[in-house]
Enzyme design. Structure first.
Site, PDB file in Angstrom:
ATOM      1  CG  ASP A 155      -3.393   4.543   3.824  1.00  0.00           C
ATOM      2  OD1 ASP A 155      -4.330   4.255   4.449  1.00  0.00           O
ATOM      3  OD2 ASP A 155      -3.147   3.810   2.795  1.00  0.00           O
ATOM      4  CD1 TRP A 195      -2.324  -2.325   1.684  1.00  0.00           C
ATOM      5  CD2 TRP A 195      -2.978  -1.318  -0.024  1.00  0.00           C
ATOM      6  NE1 TRP A 195      -3.217  -2.953   1.020  1.00  0.00           N
ATOM      7  CE2 TRP A 195      -3.654  -2.113   0.053  1.00  0.00           C
ATOM      8  CE3 TRP A 195      -3.292  -0.320  -1.059  1.00  0.00           C
ATOM      9  CZ2 TRP A 195      -4.815  -2.588  -0.733  1.00  0.00           C
ATOM     10  CZ3 TRP A 195      -4.501  -0.462  -1.801  1.00  0.00           C
ATOM     11  CH2 TRP A 195      -5.216  -1.768  -1.594  1.00  0.00           C
ATOM     12  CE  LYS A 215      -8.372  -2.021   4.396  1.00  0.00           C
ATOM     13  NZ  LYS A 215      -8.630  -3.296   3.872  1.00  0.00           N
TER      14      LYS A 215
END
Length: 363
Positions: free
Chosen positions: A174, A103, A198
């Site tokens: 992030d 990511w 999530k």
């Protein structure tokens, strides 16, 4: 009655059963208005109450100081990978990134399309199974537009346990896969972003928490929908927001508050993860954790069985006993248990028991 599975999916992920039940009860008639929240205007007082309350709950749970805004955007964290350099990476400046896995790499690849990027530290030497030391992060403060980190790598299962601080360099994170899972000092960050699917709610909304000072010099030529000022000036109501997703986030935030806030969740999440990590560490090598202990995630536990055929057999047994989402990401393989906020302690206990029993039978 249908059995509710033990849900270890990495995202979209488990939601609190209490939240789902309330959403179910309010699906057709929200608080006596005779309509679903999905059917009413985003300019209505009913929706604006939900919208503003969700923003306030974020501020309360994170103990945000004055000068921060909570925004609701669309496009997932992947759109933020582009928006950040578009808004903040000016000519002559560098976007600085800590490379921790898949990511972080996606964020870096997008930033390179807009300006000069620098890898401030990398975990490549350890195959991204260890977070780089804070002391290894190198940034030139005269040139740095910002320093970007991925607080939790969902695929690898690694997590920052403390955060870097660079004088006069805005820190951006992030936090898609560990936001609101533990107390943090949010004032360390100029900007935090997270896809909701999530720890916050269903997919469809991305939360951005930013320090107002960071948006002072955003280029005027940016498209309105890719400019953070658009959202700050219009309270994230410039266009129709993802109404139902924000409604669900509001319910999840209330659930977090009712369960002891971030301190309560950290205690619960630590206890949950320990059940599974203990089953790994006490297996005598039958199971192996894939991340070094100093970088282990409380949200995504990655591990493998010492024998490939036994690993497949364990997955088959788990599926037969209503465990879902335990397959590792296709780029890494093996096994992954995502133990986000809404995953119950009982699910983690059941998984640990399954692992211990499986080892006894096949060790």
């Amino acid at each position: 009655m249908r059995i509710r599975p033990y849900n270890f999916y990495a995202g979209p992920a488990a939601l609190p059963i209490e939240v789902l039940e309330q959403a179910q009860a309010e699906m057709i008639d929200y608080k006596g208005i005779g309509m679903s929240i999905m059917e009413i205007s985003h300019r209505s007082k009913e929706y604006e109450e939900i919208h503003n309350e969700a923003q306030q709950l974020f501020k309360e749970l994170l103990k945000l100081p004055a000068g921060y805004k909570v925004l609701f955007l669309q496009g997932g964290a992947s759109t933020q990978f582009s928006m950040i350099p578009m808004n903040f990476l000016s000519p002559g400046k560098t976007g600085n990134y800590v490379m921790t896995g898949a990511w972080a790499d996606k964020a870096i690849q997008e930033a390179r399309k807009f300006g000069e990027t620098v890898i401030a530290a990398s975990g490549e030497v350890n195959n991204y199974m260890e977070i780089p030391s804070i002391s290894d992060i190198q940034v030139n403060p005269q040139k740095a537009a910002y320093l970007h980190i991925t607080s939790n790598e969902t695929i690898n299962g690694s997590q920052f346990h403390s955060f870097p601080h660079m004088d006069h360099v805005p820190l951006i994170a992030d936090m898609s896969s560990d936001i609101l899972s533990r107390p943090i000092d949010a004032s360390q960050f100029a900007l935090i972003y997270a896809g909701a699917q999530k720890n916050l709610g269903p997919s469809g909304v991305t939360v951005v928490i930013l320090q107002e000072e960071i948006i002072r010099n955003i280029p005027a030529h940016l498209p309105a929908m890719l400019n953070y000022e658009t959202y700050t000036q219009h309270n994230s109501l410039f266009n129709t927001p993802p109404v139902y997703s924000i409604y669900m986030v509001n319910l999840v935030l209330k659930w977090i508050k009712q369960h002891g806030g971030l301190a309560g969740l950290e205690k619960r999440n630590t206890e949950k993860a320990k059940l599974i990590y203990d089953a790994i560490d006490q297996s005598g090598g039958f199971y192996t954790g894939m991340v070094k202990p100093n970088s282990r995630s409380l949200m995504n536990i990655t591990f493998k069985v010492h024998n490939e055929q036994l690993e497949k057999l364990l997955l088959q047994k788990a599926n037969a006993e209503h465990f879902i989402g335990l397959e590792g990401h296709r780029s890494v393989g093996h096994l992954r248990a995502s133990t986000y906020n809404a995953v119950p302690y009982e699910a983690c206990q059941a998984l640990a028991d399954l692992m211990i029993d499986f080892q006894k039978r096949n060790g």
